[in-house]
Design a protein around this motif. Sequence first.
Motif, short mmCIF file in Angstrom:
data_model
loop_
_atom_site.label_atom_id
_atom_site.label_comp_id
_atom_site.label_asym_id
_atom_site.label_seq_id
_atom_site.Cartn_x
_atom_site.Cartn_y
_atom_site.Cartn_z
N ASN A 109 0.35 -4.57 -7.97
CA ASN A 109 1.29 -3.82 -7.15
C ASN A 109 2.62 -4.54 -6.95
O ASN A 109 3.68 -3.91 -6.95
CB ASN A 109 0.67 -3.50 -5.78
CG ASN A 109 -0.34 -2.37 -5.85
OD1 ASN A 109 -1.01 -2.20 -6.86
ND2 ASN A 109 -0.44 -1.59 -4.79
N LEU A 162 -5.14 -5.19 -4.73
CA LEU A 162 -3.70 -4.93 -4.82
C LEU A 162 -3.05 -5.62 -6.02
O LEU A 162 -1.83 -5.58 -6.17
CB LEU A 162 -3.01 -5.38 -3.53
CG LEU A 162 -3.41 -4.61 -2.26
CD1 LEU A 162 -2.81 -5.27 -1.03
CD2 LEU A 162 -2.99 -3.15 -2.35
N GLU A 214 0.83 -1.21 0.00
CA GLU A 214 0.00 0.00 0.00
C GLU A 214 0.87 1.26 0.00
O GLU A 214 2.08 1.22 0.13
CB GLU A 214 -0.95 0.00 1.21
CG GLU A 214 -2.08 -1.01 1.07
CD GLU A 214 -3.14 -0.85 2.15
OE1 GLU A 214 -4.31 -1.12 1.85
OE2 GLU A 214 -2.79 -0.46 3.28
N GLU A 215 0.21 2.39 -0.13
CA GLU A 215 0.88 3.69 -0.20
C GLU A 215 1.42 4.11 1.17
O GLU A 215 0.67 4.17 2.15
CB GLU A 215 -0.13 4.74 -0.68
CG GLU A 215 0.39 6.16 -0.73
CD GLU A 215 1.09 6.48 -2.04
OE1 GLU A 215 1.97 7.35 -2.03
OE2 GLU A 215 0.76 5.86 -3.07
N ASN A 228 -0.76 2.70 -10.07
CA ASN A 228 -0.66 2.33 -8.66
C ASN A 228 0.55 3.05 -8.05
O ASN A 228 1.32 3.72 -8.73
CB ASN A 228 -0.60 0.81 -8.47
CG ASN A 228 0.65 0.17 -9.08
OD1 ASN A 228 1.77 0.67 -8.91
ND2 ASN A 228 0.47 -0.95 -9.77
N THR A 229 0.71 2.89 -6.75
CA THR A 229 1.75 3.64 -6.03
C THR A 229 3.16 3.38 -6.55
O THR A 229 4.00 4.27 -6.58
CB THR A 229 1.67 3.35 -4.52
OG1 THR A 229 2.70 4.08 -3.84
CG2 THR A 229 1.85 1.85 -4.22
#
Length: 456
Positions: free
Chosen positions: A100, A97, A12-13, A29-30
């Motif tokens: 990622n 996710l 996650e970020e 995505n991040t």
Amino acid sequence: MSYKKKWKLILEEKRFREKSATIESDGRNTFENDYGRLISSSPIRRLQDKTQVFPLEESDYIRTRLTHSLEVSYLASSIGQSIENWLLNKKELDIKLKGNLSSLLRVAGLVHDLGNPPFGHFGEEAIKKFFKKYFENNKKTTLSDLEKADFENFDGNVQTLRILSKLYYFGDEFGYNLNYSSLASIIKYPSNSLEGNKNPTTEIAKKKFGYFVTETETYKKINDHLKLGNRRHPVVYLLEAADDIAYSAADIEDGVKLGKIDLDDIERIFAKNLDKNKEPVLNQIKELKEKYANEKNIDSSLIIQKFRIFTQQIMIESIVKSFEENYEEIMEGKLENEVIDISDAKDIRIAYKNLQYKVFDDKSILKKEIAGWEAIYGLLEIFVSASQSESFQSAGNNLESRLYKIISTSHRKVYEDVEKYPNSEYKKLQLIVDFVSGMTDRYAIRLFQQLKGIKI
């Protein structure tokens, strides 16, 4: 914490500050966002003139650190996609996710060699040897044992963390301001320079080291947030495997193109070192040689390219299988081996490694590496000697101030305004190492020649 929750945490970020605003339609995505920050930056571009295996090579066919990094980036991302599918099938990964993990590995592959000095590992050795001798002769140094160990054990991987998190100045003290997991993915040995460098050791985290004293707090924040327990991030194992796959086969491909080794060398050394994969690999060599034996306008480079692809496919499949078999240890950061070394492709890696020794010992490579050593060592002597004077600053018009002003403005900006470390002697030495290690091969040679009056 369940492994599903751990994947959520590490994919996650999370950054040191809020990321800059993006356009409303941005669907990245991040980690794709991180890739975008990196790909157009000057530290990435400088990799195009840094040694992979063949220093100062004129052939545009031969790999540089940049082309190697792009290959590792793709291979790592490909491995990540396979692992991701496995995790989704096991219900270990939230579907939100998806993508990622492969994006994170794409970033990790791109930056994994960013901190390597000119002339690669030989350049690292020049820096380490210079400082060991320097501290032996400088009894008045204010540096602690830990601070001295940072220089005496200089490592390009450690410099990579510094570049990414601080040294690349883009307006504030956070460097690229990458996601925590992007930064953790290149910390192969999560120890400081005294706790680490215990080679040989049973604990892989202490084989070398992962952060300078100036990045201690950066590392602690990442380690604490991601709950790594001073162990490897799971992605590190996959990045290392992708790096091994990329350079082991590619270095040999380049060696064949330059005439340093030939197909007979490859066949002989593989036959001697293969075990589990002996029959399929040797059969592939035989089939490729027979297929192209009488083809016009075909040389051995085509055969070795196809052979590289064949062996890389075996290694990738074996890495994915080995990850699945050692999943729990990897997630805990407690696997004390590289994944490829306990995979079914271990023998292929050993065969390639023995071929690499033949390439690395080529006299033309050795001569250029020695020239690079002299340039790096000589530049350190010039700048470190100047740093002992109070005139080593931008104000003034003497030799020491002139040398200070030769250092790139972005490095001086970090030294003067960003780096808050209290030991001024350490800071000066680190400024010099930041400058010298960031040079391209040709710039290092050229600047040394200019400062010594060899070439103006």
